[in-house]
Structure formats: C-alpha cells, structure tokens
Design an enzyme around this catalytic site. Structure first.
Site, PDB file in Angstrom:
ATOM      1  N   TYR A 157       0.845  -1.200   0.000  1.00 13.19           N
ATOM      2  CA  TYR A 157       0.000   0.000   0.000  1.00 13.19           C
ATOM      3  C   TYR A 157       0.886   1.260   0.000  1.00 13.19           C
ATOM      4  CZ  TYR A 157      -4.370   2.536   0.626  1.00 13.19           C
ATOM      5  OH  TYR A 157      -5.451   3.347   0.451  1.00 13.19           O
ATOM      6  N   LYS A 164      -3.261   8.555   2.672  1.00 17.77           N
ATOM      7  CA  LYS A 164      -4.517   8.368   3.428  1.00 17.77           C
ATOM      8  C   LYS A 164      -4.384   8.944   4.846  1.00 17.77           C
ATOM      9  CE  LYS A 164      -7.200   6.213   0.431  1.00 17.77           C
ATOM     10  NZ  LYS A 164      -8.204   7.003  -0.300  1.00 17.77           N
TER      11      LYS A 164
HETATM   12  P1  NAD Z   1     -12.316   3.302  -8.361  1.00 20.44           P
HETATM   13  O1  NAD Z   1     -11.162   3.042  -9.240  1.00 20.44           O
HETATM   14  O2  NAD Z   1     -13.634   2.814  -8.789  1.00 20.44           O
HETATM   15  O3  NAD Z   1     -12.413   4.854  -8.014  1.00 20.44           O
HETATM   16  C1  NAD Z   1     -11.288   5.707  -7.963  1.00 20.44           C
HETATM   17  C2  NAD Z   1     -11.747   6.981  -8.633  1.00 20.44           C
HETATM   18  O4  NAD Z   1     -10.749   8.010  -8.568  1.00 20.44           O
HETATM   19  C3  NAD Z   1     -12.053   6.758 -10.124  1.00 20.44           C
HETATM   20  O5  NAD Z   1     -13.387   7.083 -10.394  1.00 20.44           O
HETATM   21  C4  NAD Z   1     -11.131   7.742 -10.821  1.00 20.44           C
HETATM   22  O6  NAD Z   1     -11.706   8.311 -11.992  1.00 20.44           O
HETATM   23  C5  NAD Z   1     -10.955   8.791  -9.730  1.00 20.44           C
HETATM   24  N1  NAD Z   1      -9.834   9.682 -10.011  1.00 20.44           N
HETATM   25  C6  NAD Z   1      -8.519   9.344 -10.140  1.00 20.44           C
HETATM   26  N2  NAD Z   1      -7.809  10.452 -10.477  1.00 20.44           N
HETATM   27  C7  NAD Z   1      -8.709  11.480 -10.542  1.00 20.44           C
HETATM   28  C8  NAD Z   1      -8.589  12.869 -10.852  1.00 20.44           C
HETATM   29  N3  NAD Z   1      -7.415  13.419 -11.163  1.00 20.44           N
HETATM   30  N4  NAD Z   1      -9.706  13.634 -10.831  1.00 20.44           N
HETATM   31  C9  NAD Z   1     -10.909  13.090 -10.514  1.00 20.44           C
HETATM   32  N5  NAD Z   1     -11.089  11.785 -10.224  1.00 20.44           N
HETATM   33  C10 NAD Z   1      -9.984  11.000 -10.246  1.00 20.44           C
HETATM   34  O7  NAD Z   1     -11.905   2.648  -6.945  1.00 20.44           O
HETATM   35  P2  NAD Z   1     -12.580   2.733  -5.498  1.00 20.44           P
HETATM   36  O8  NAD Z   1     -11.975   1.615  -4.762  1.00 20.44           O
HETATM   37  O9  NAD Z   1     -14.040   2.850  -5.607  1.00 20.44           O
HETATM   38  O10 NAD Z   1     -11.946   4.069  -4.907  1.00 20.44           O
HETATM   39  C11 NAD Z   1     -12.716   5.117  -4.329  1.00 20.44           C
HETATM   40  C12 NAD Z   1     -12.037   5.572  -3.033  1.00 20.44           C
HETATM   41  O11 NAD Z   1     -12.181   4.546  -2.062  1.00 20.44           O
HETATM   42  C13 NAD Z   1     -10.546   5.845  -3.156  1.00 20.44           C
HETATM   43  O12 NAD Z   1     -10.200   6.957  -2.364  1.00 20.44           O
HETATM   44  C14 NAD Z   1      -9.933   4.593  -2.554  1.00 20.44           C
HETATM   45  O13 NAD Z   1      -8.630   4.804  -2.050  1.00 20.44           O
HETATM   46  C15 NAD Z   1     -10.944   4.347  -1.437  1.00 20.44           C
HETATM   47  N6  NAD Z   1     -10.901   3.017  -0.836  1.00 20.44           N
HETATM   48  C16 NAD Z   1     -10.974   1.895  -1.614  1.00 20.44           C
HETATM   49  C17 NAD Z   1     -10.918   0.647  -1.027  1.00 20.44           C
HETATM   50  C18 NAD Z   1     -10.965  -0.631  -1.869  1.00 20.44           C
HETATM   51  O14 NAD Z   1     -10.557  -1.678  -1.385  1.00 20.44           O
HETATM   52  N7  NAD Z   1     -11.458  -0.571  -3.092  1.00 20.44           N
HETATM   53  C19 NAD Z   1     -10.818   0.517   0.366  1.00 20.44           C
HETATM   54  C20 NAD Z   1     -10.753   1.672   1.138  1.00 20.44           C
HETATM   55  C21 NAD Z   1     -10.798   2.925   0.524  1.00 20.44           C
END
Ligand code: NAD
Length: 269
Positions: A157, A164
């Site tokens: 990570y 984060k």
């Molecule tokens: P995802 O890939 O579906 O979403 C990530 C989003 O970030 C995408 O829609 C992408 O277009 C957007 N993004 C990236 N660069 C960008 C920019 N310059 N401008 C605007 N948007 C931008 O994946 P996800 O897992 O749904 O991620 C959403 C959030 O949840 C993130 O912050 C991720 O770190 C967090 N998260 C995810 C998990 C997991 O296991 N999937 C766990 C905890 C937290």
C-alpha cells in the site's frame, strides 16, 4: 424517503464496482438529486451510464489535479443549484503503479509521493474550498473514503498509506474549519473491495483472503455496505457527527491477533 429534496455531488465513479457507484445508488434510493463528475473523456461513458440509472441531473467534468477544472465544475453546480447543496462525496484515490509494488523505501519517489498526496489527499481540501459556500447554505456535509493502510502497514500500500494518513488529518482540520458554518466532514475507512483502484495494488487478492480470515465477521464487506454507511453519514441522522473516521471493514481494524493467525503460525512450524 430520507433524502427527498436533497442534493449531492458525487465524484469517483469509474465503473459499476466503484464505491462511488454504490454511494450514488444509496442516495438515489432515498430520493436524493445527484450531479456526477468524471475526470476525463475515457471515464465519461461509465459516468453517463450511472447518471442514466440514478436519474442524475447533470454530469460534469472535474479533474481534481486542476484547480481550474474544479472551479469550472462548481461554477456549473452553483448555476444549477444556486440555493445550496447537501453534500459532496470525494471517492478519489490515485498513485502511480510503480509506487504500489515492492519495498517501500526502495520504490517511493518524490514525484510518486507528490502525485499520490495531490490526487488522494489535497484534492479533498480543494473540493471543500470549491463547495464551501454552497454547503453552508444547507448545512451540508463532505465525505471521503480512506483505508486502514493509513494507520497500519499493509503489503504494497506504500505511499498510499501516507496519503490516506494525510487525508484523515484533513478530515479533522476541515471539520474544525467548517464546523461554525454548520458543515460536517467525515470519512469512511472501508475494508478491501475489488475495484479498478484496488487492482493497482499488488497482492490485493491475497489481502482480500486474509481480511476474510481475520475480520470478526469472517467475510469481506460489500460495496453497498459502504454505500449505506455513506448514506447515514450524509443524512440528517448523522447531524451530530463530524471529524469522524467510521470503519466499515467487518471489524478487521479491531483485531491485533486472531486464533486463525496463531493456528497458521503453528502450521508454519
Ligand atoms: P475506483 O477506481 O472505482 O475509483 C477511484 C476513482 O478516482 C475513479 O473514479 C477515478 O476516476 C478517480 N480519479 C482518479 N484520479 C482522478 C482525478 N485526477 N480527478 C478526478 N477523479 C480521479 O476505486 P474505489 O476503490 O471505488 O476508490 C474510491 C475511493 O475509495 C478511493 O479513495 C480509494 O482509495 C478508497 N478506498 C478503496 C478501497 C478498496 O478496497 N477498493 C478501500 C478503502 C478505501
């Protein structure tokens, strides 16, 4: 319907698996009106699909790497919903792939670190600045998504753990800064979910398996469990909650050592 007449801007939909997709779905289910955003034309088609499914009123470009793009987006939001919005969802995270694969000290670079912090952490503050006046009109709230890697070391990570941690600190500073205007600021720390962003982390599948073994609920969480928790934090039911990081991870973060870990250690000899 809990959110009838309420208005939310949702960022971060990249596919049906996105956490933001489930959040938009939960908000729509409770009668909210939505504006969805996309960072570039490649993603727009998928956001258009979500907009159709959830009856979103607008789909707007918003690349959080650019202050101009954020300003243009919220100028459109204001032109459409000038008497205020009830919430903004920041579901955005990004680090270059080479930062998420290998020994932390070895692979972390100045440039990679800057990009990860800019897109994954500072962008939340940037969205807060852009939406402040509109949120204040309705005593709305901001919500972001974080991960356990901010407080504990998790394989690969790496720099995202730093980003984060910064994002979580920004939740507290924003909550303090905006509280007097009646604006709440919270985060959900979600357990691992298979999404596009997650697929960039090496060994993610193994982490899902391990999470299932260690978490008190003995399973991984679903997207909609995050969607429903987001619905709560964005709704009037959470009116007394701000500066909070709510874990939606089947309890994983509460465990220091489990019986299954001891057993696996014994089997290793
Ligand atoms: P995802 O890939 O579906 O979403 C990530 C989003 O970030 C995408 O829609 C992408 O277009 C957007 N993004 C990236 N660069 C960008 C920019 N310059 N401008 C605007 N948007 C931008 O994946 P996800 O897992 O749904 O991620 C959403 C959030 O949840 C993130 O912050 C991720 O770190 C967090 N998260 C995810 C998990 C997991 O296991 N999937 C766990 C905890 C937290």
């Amino acid at each position: 319907m809990l959110l009838q007449g309420q208005r939310f801007v949702v960022t971060g939909i990249a596919s049906k698996l996105s956490i933001a997709w489930a959040i938009a779905e939960a908000l729509h289910r409770e009668g909210a009106s939505l504006i969805l955003t996309y960072p570039n034309d490649k993603i727009k088609k998928r956001v258009d699909m979500a907009a159709e499914q959830f009856g979103a009123e607008m789909v707007l470009p918003c690349d959080v790497a650019s202050d101009e793009s954020i300003a243009a987006c919220f100028a459109e939001v204001e032109a459409h919903w000038g008497d205020g919005i009830n919430g903004v969802v920041h579901a955005i995270g990004f680090a270059p792939m080479d930062q998420l694969n290998g020994d932390f000290t070895e692979v972390t670079t100045r440039e990679g670190s800057q990009i990860a912090h800019d897109i994954s952490a500072y962008s939340f503050v940037a969205l807060a600045k852009a939406s402040r006046a509109l949120l204040a009109k309705r005593h709305g709230s901001l919500l972001t998504l974080t991960y356990e890697g901010s407080i504990s070391v998790l394989p690969n990570y790496n720099v995202m753990g730093m980003a984060k941690a910064s994002l979580e600190a920004s939740v507290r500073y924003l909550a303090s800064s905006l509280g007097a205007e009646g604006i709440r600021v919270n985060a959900i720390s979600a357990g691992p979910i298979r999404t596009l962003a997650a697929s960039g982390i090496q060994s993610f599948r193994k982490m899902l398996d391990m999470n299932e073994k260690i978490a008190p609920l003995q399973r991984n969480i679903t997207q909609m469990e995050v969607g429903n928790a987001a619905l709560f934090l964005l709704s009037p039911w959470a009116s007394g909650i701000t500066g909070e990081i709510l874990f939606v991870d089947a309890g994983f973060n509460t465990v220091g050592m489990s019986e299954k870990m001891l057993l696996a250690n014994e089997q290793d000899g």
